[in-house]
Design a protein around this motif. Structure first.
Motif, short mmCIF file in Angstrom:
data_model
loop_
_atom_site.label_atom_id
_atom_site.label_comp_id
_atom_site.label_asym_id
_atom_site.label_seq_id
_atom_site.Cartn_x
_atom_site.Cartn_y
_atom_site.Cartn_z
N TYR A 1 71.25 10.08 47.71
CA TYR A 1 68.75 10.53 47.12
C TYR A 1 68.59 10.09 46.42
N PHE A 2 67.85 9.75 46.57
CA PHE A 2 67.11 9.05 44.84
C PHE A 2 65.74 9.50 45.12
N MET B 1 64.24 6.44 51.89
CA MET B 1 65.92 6.64 52.34
C MET B 1 67.11 5.89 52.31
N ALA B 2 66.58 4.49 52.80
CA ALA B 2 66.75 3.22 52.32
C ALA B 2 66.78 3.22 50.97
N THR B 3 66.51 3.83 50.40
CA THR B 3 66.73 3.07 48.39
C THR B 3 68.19 3.66 48.57
N GLY B 4 68.67 4.70 48.43
CA GLY B 4 69.99 5.12 47.91
C GLY B 4 71.05 4.22 48.07
N LEU C 1 69.51 -3.91 54.15
CA LEU C 1 68.76 -2.91 53.90
C LEU C 1 67.68 -2.80 52.55
N ALA C 2 67.28 -4.61 51.46
CA ALA C 2 66.22 -4.60 51.37
C ALA C 2 64.81 -4.27 52.08
#
Length: 172
Positions: free
Chosen positions: A57-58, A63-66, A118-119
């Motif tokens: 979790y970031f 939610m894709a950031t981690g 992912l980016a």
């Protein structure tokens, strides 16, 4: 020895550009990882149970950031190592060294493509900070330059093989 206009100078330039770009990606991803670890405890404490125990979790981004930050960091570190060893291998300019550079460049490109995917997912989900946008853009740019670098190294492999064939035919 290769001439001045072949794939050798192109490989040098692209490997050096990739070294700089991968360094920037690594620095930004390391900052995001550090920032996420420092702030996640206080931010995650107000979340519901499934999100609170989620290990990646970031507090910034979505939610894709981690996943994006972790894979960008891995791709950046592997890319730096690939660029440094690739520069050394292209400098040696023999077939085994160039094959090594081509293989490591392909692995680095695959990891960079994973981070780029992912980016793109993070861009699709939206709501990211300026630093994460910079990391997203740099990841997309470095995936393209890594592709060009991989192609240039492969061209260098083919040229080195042709030079070796010419040398062996000249001896007999």
């Amino acid at each position: 020895m290769a001439t001045g206009g072949g794939p050798k100078p192109a490989a040098y330039v692209l490997l050096f550009v990739n070294l700089v770009l991968f360094f920037i990606v690594t620095v930004i991803a390391a900052w995001a990882m550090n920032h996420g670890m420092e702030r996640s405890r206080e931010t995650a404490s107000v979340l519901s149970i499934p999100l609170r125990i989620f290990p990646i979790y970031f507090p910034m981004g979505n939610m894709a950031t981690g996943f994006f930050v972790i894979f960008s960091l891995i791709a950046g570190v592997v890319g730096i190592a690939t660029s440094l060893t690739g520069l050394h291998n292209v400098f040696q300019w023999d077939v085994p060294s160039l094959h090594t550079a081509a293989a490591s460049s392909l692995v680095s490109w695959c990891l960079t493509l994973l981070a780029m995917g992912l980016a793109c997912k993070e861009i699709e989900l939206g709501w990211t900070s300026g630093n994460l946008r910079t990391l997203e853009i740099m990841t997309i740019i470095v995936s393209a330059t890594q592709l060009f670098s991989t192609c240039a190294i492969q061209a260098a492999v083919e040229e080195a093989i042709a030079e070796e064939i010419d040398r062996t035919r000249g001896r007999y």
